[in-house]
Design an enzyme around this catalytic site. Structure first.
Site, PDB file in Angstrom:
ATOM      1  N   PRO B 127     -68.476 -83.317  40.718  1.00  0.00           N
ATOM      2  CA  PRO B 127     -68.462 -84.728  40.323  1.00  0.00           C
ATOM      3  C   PRO B 127     -68.699 -84.923  38.823  1.00  0.00           C
ATOM      4  CG  PRO B 127     -69.705 -84.467  42.346  1.00  0.00           C
ATOM      5  CD  PRO B 127     -69.354 -83.090  41.885  1.00  0.00           C
ATOM      6  N   ILE B 157     -60.944 -80.867  45.891  1.00  0.00           N
ATOM      7  CA  ILE B 157     -60.554 -79.507  46.260  1.00  0.00           C
ATOM      8  C   ILE B 157     -59.279 -79.540  47.113  1.00  0.00           C
ATOM      9  CG2 ILE B 157     -61.315 -77.352  47.335  1.00  0.00           C
ATOM     10  CD1 ILE B 157     -62.924 -78.321  44.792  1.00  0.00           C
ATOM     11  N   ASP B 236     -55.823 -68.164  36.154  1.00  0.00           N
ATOM     12  CA  ASP B 236     -54.570 -67.648  35.594  1.00  0.00           C
ATOM     13  C   ASP B 236     -53.476 -67.697  36.665  1.00  0.00           C
ATOM     14  OD1 ASP B 236     -52.849 -66.175  33.688  1.00  0.00           O
ATOM     15  OD2 ASP B 236     -53.005 -64.601  35.200  1.00  0.00           O
ATOM     16  N   GLN B 333     -36.879 -94.256  36.039  1.00  0.00           N
ATOM     17  CA  GLN B 333     -36.219 -95.237  35.165  1.00  0.00           C
ATOM     18  C   GLN B 333     -34.744 -95.389  35.533  1.00  0.00           C
ATOM     19  OE1 GLN B 333     -38.099 -96.860  33.078  1.00  0.00           O
ATOM     20  NE2 GLN B 333     -36.504 -98.125  32.147  1.00  0.00           N
ATOM     21  N   GLU B 360     -55.636 -77.165  37.031  1.00  0.00           N
ATOM     22  CA  GLU B 360     -55.678 -75.782  36.502  1.00  0.00           C
ATOM     23  C   GLU B 360     -55.815 -75.769  34.982  1.00  0.00           C
ATOM     24  OE1 GLU B 360     -56.183 -74.476  39.017  1.00  0.00           O
ATOM     25  OE2 GLU B 360     -54.901 -75.347  40.532  1.00  0.00           O
ATOM     26  N   GLY B 361     -56.664 -76.633  34.492  1.00  0.00           N
ATOM     27  CA  GLY B 361     -56.848 -76.765  33.042  1.00  0.00           C
ATOM     28  C   GLY B 361     -55.973 -77.911  32.561  1.00  0.00           C
TER      29      GLY B 361
END
Lengths: 77, 395
Positions: B127, B157, B236, B333, B360-361
């Site tokens: 959180p 998750i 990764d 669009q 993932e980042g």
């Protein structure tokens, strides 16, 4: 300077401004490398020297400095 | 670099495409509306061996190479980004165990993960902690009997609601450590999360661990290596899956835009005859190709175990997620009001693509590491040029 140390310093030079640090300089606690470096180092050791880094090798003493990395590689050869 | 697919890879790609067309595309919007991937679809993806794609054959998996796995992620991402996230998180557990698990852990879990008898998920986000993952607040305290007392709350998750086995990162003192938390352990509860913008059928959940007793043999790797090595391996892998999945999502948006703009008439010609629409289509076509090439490059490096794969994967994920977002935006669009309705899947692509830029980042975190890496490479090049000049003078 040994060949392994040359290779380690050359690899390190891709990630830090000063790859000519003292052999015992702690790369991680000094903040020289970021969080991705740990896995990049594992891949380097495995690819360059054909060794496998596994669970039992996860010891900070194996990776913390240039000397430690060189010693670890030598111990696995 | 050789980007030609082998016969096996070409065959696998056709197999993936056919399966996605038959089993994923027809139900993707309905699952999105229902906010759930049903167990039957998970069973089906498992029956095809796709959950065990990365598990070595000796443990009952398909032992796919990196490129074949990437092609699977692309195809599944084209059908459903939510379903892609199952491959992502399940694979994160597999890769972490395959690389850092003990022999006992590998023998116990990999065969079950390969068949889908056990579904895996990855628990890092909390959180209060997203990008600042090193400062997670979950704790595990070593007990006198050698077990660990885990207290953690993990949020957002993916497939947490379906997971039987969660790789949870918590701190032992100040040392990040990876634990295998099994469904049914006393004190471990799962709460599904609904109402998400995208990834609506990713069975997203909040995981609560209150005084859960974890045996020491459930530590993956060692105490203190949970973030650097175990999460490092998992993330990764996650970025690699997401990068390929984004190519698939962008391709789906492009396909939809090409189809619609070729059939829809405005001002007495089809939309694709209008130059402003052509501009959007051209951008999409070129960007999808470029994103795919970056992912091919990452696959090439991954199959060689090259250390540069980590940065190249980061770049591939960063670029491909931006392309997916731009392509989905353009597809909506081009579809106009139709694209905003549930009659067309482009609205789902649009919502899912936004999630791709966060997971993932986040892309901002990718930008930081890419810019730093680029500057470091600049310094390396400068050093090499200086050395070369000095050697020239010495001759």
């Amino acid at each position: 300077m040994s060949t392994i140390e040359d290779a380690v310093r050359s690899f390190l030079g891709q990630f830090v401004s000063d790859p000519d640090v003292e052999g015992d300089h702690d790369l991680f606690s000094s903040g020289m490398v970021n969080s991705l470096f740990a896995m990049q180092l594992v891949l380097f050791v495995e690819k360059q020297y054909g060794i496998t880094v596994a669970n039992e090798d996860l010891d900070y003493e194996n990776f913390k400095s240039v000397n430690a990395i060189v010693g670890f590689i030598q111990s696995k050869q | 670099m050789d980007f030609d697919l082998t016969t096996e890879q070409s065959r696998a790609k056709s197999e993936f495409r056919q399966w996605v067309e038959q089993c994923v595309v027809p139900v993707a919007d309905a699952n999105d509306n229902r906010e759930q991937t049903p167990p039957e679809l998970i069973a089906e993806i498992a029956a095809n061996g796709y959950l065990g794609a990365l598990v070595a054959k000796e443990y009952g998996g398909r032992g796919m190479d990196a490129l074949t796995w990437g092609l699977l992620c692309e195809e599944v991402g084209r059908g459903s980004a939510s379903l892609l996230s199952l491959l992502t998180v399940h694979g994160m557990v597999i890769q972490s165990l395959a690389k850092w698990g003990t022999l006992a852990q590998r023998e116990r879990w990999l065969p079950k993960l390969a068949t889908g008898a056990t579904v895996g998920a990855f628990g890092l986000t909390e959180p209060n902690i997203g990008s600042d993952a090193k400062n997670i607040e979950s704790t595990a305290v070593l007990q006198a009997d050698g077990t660990y007392l885990l207290n953690a709350e993990k949020r957002w998750i993916s497939f947490g609601a379906s997971a039987d086995l969660v790789l949870v990162i918590a701190k032992v003192g100040d040392k990040a450590t990876a634990f295998l938390v099994e469904r049914g352990m006393p004190g471990f509860s799962i709460e599904p999360i609904r109402g998400m913008l995208g990834f609506r059928s990713a069975n997203i959940a909040r995981l609560l661990m209150r005084d859960v007793i974890i045996p020491a043999q459930n530590i993956v790797g060692k105490v203190g290596f949970g973030f650097s090595h175990i999460a490092g391996t998992a993330l990764d892998h996650g970025r690699y899956c997401v990068g390929w999945g984004c190519v698939g999502l962008a391709q789906a948006a492009l396909d939809a835009a090409l189809s619609y703009s070729g059939e829809r008439y405005q001002f007495e010609v089809t939309l694709n005859k209008h130059q402003l629409i052509q501009e959007m289509l051209a951008e999409m076509i070129v960007n999808v190709k470029a994103a795919r090439m970056l992912n091919y490059h990452a696959a090439f490096l991954k199959d060689r175990g090259d250390p540069s794969l980590i940065m190249e994967t980061s770049m591939a994920k960063y670029f491909a997620s931006r392309v997916a977002s731009q392509a989905a935006n353009a597809a909506v669009q081009i579809h106009g009001a139709n694209g905003c309705s549930s009659d067309y899947p482009v609205q789902r692509y649009f919502r899912d693509a936004k999630i791709m830029e966060i997971i993932e980042g986040s892309n901002q975190m990718q930008q930081i590491i890419i810019a730093k890496s680029g500057y470091q490479q600049h310094l390396v090049n400068k050093r090499a040029a200086r050395r070369s000049a000095a050697e020239g003078e010495g001759r």
